[in-house]
Design a protein around this motif. Structure first.
Motif: not given
Length: 203
Positions: A18-19, A61-65, A68-71, A75-80
């Motif tokens: 992800a980084l 891991a899930a919390a870190l991911l 990063l989505v929220n930060k 980058a649109k690496l999360g939901g829509d």
């Protein structure tokens, strides 16, 4: 700068991928699981762990991911962004955290599940894990279907997490080749530049 604490062949690879996808400044510190010096930072001695620009420790891991989505929302690496879309992402992460990852624990750490130390007992636990691993691999294969990614055609943190762990199947008698959708997904991910950059840290 973000600092990721990383051990090869673990789910910490998901955060590193992800980084790399985000292409933001970061450092990677290789650590040994359970090392006393590392436990001074992360008491459980597990990875991944990450510190932010202010030195705050974050784990899981899930919390870190999701962090990063929220930060880095652009980058649109999360939901829509919709209620249903965000739920689907959270459902995938919950499956990977709550079902997929634990299925491998008896295989890689059989001594966690018995007080016996004889070779036959350890072998029996590892063998029993094959059924549970096959079940979650089949489910991953079903969820992927004909889609490029777990969310359809949109790359997300769920794909980084799934890739980091699905490759563990190749340690088993029933390898990734037995799951055609997952195999296609894994091959495509391995061709991704961000994934390749992350994998260099394991070389």
């Amino acid at each position: 700068m973000l600092t990721l604490y990383f051990a090869p062949h673990t789910c910490a690879l998901s955060v590193l991928i992800a980084l790399k996808w985000l292409d933001v400044p970061h450092k990677v510190e290789k650590v040994k699981l359970g090392d006393p010096e590392y436990r001074k930072l992360a008491p459980l001695g597990m990875v991944p762990a990450m510190t932010d620009e202010h030195g705050k420790l974050m784990t899981q891991a899930a919390a870190l991911l999701k962090y990063l989505v929220n930060k880095y929302p652009a980058a649109k690496l999360g939901g829509d962004g919709t209620l249903d879309g965000n739920y689907v992402l959270d459902e995938k992460l919950a499956f990977l955290t709550g079902d997929f990852h634990p299925a491998f624990w008896p295989f890689f750490s059989p001594k966690r599940f018995t007080v016996k130390e004889d070779e036959a007992s350890i072998a029996a636990i590892k063998s029993a894990s094959h059924i549970r691993i096959d079940r979650v691999m089949l489910e991953l294969d079903r969820q992927l279907g004909n889609n490029a990614y777990l969310l359809g055609q949109q790359r997300s943190i769920a794909d980084a997490y799934a890739f980091a762990m699905a490759r563990w199947a190749d340690y088993l008698p029933k390898t990734i080749s037995h799951y055609p959708n997952a195999q296609r997904f894994m091959q495509a991910m391995q061709e991704d530049e961000g994934v390749q950059a992350a994998l260099k840290h394991e070389a």
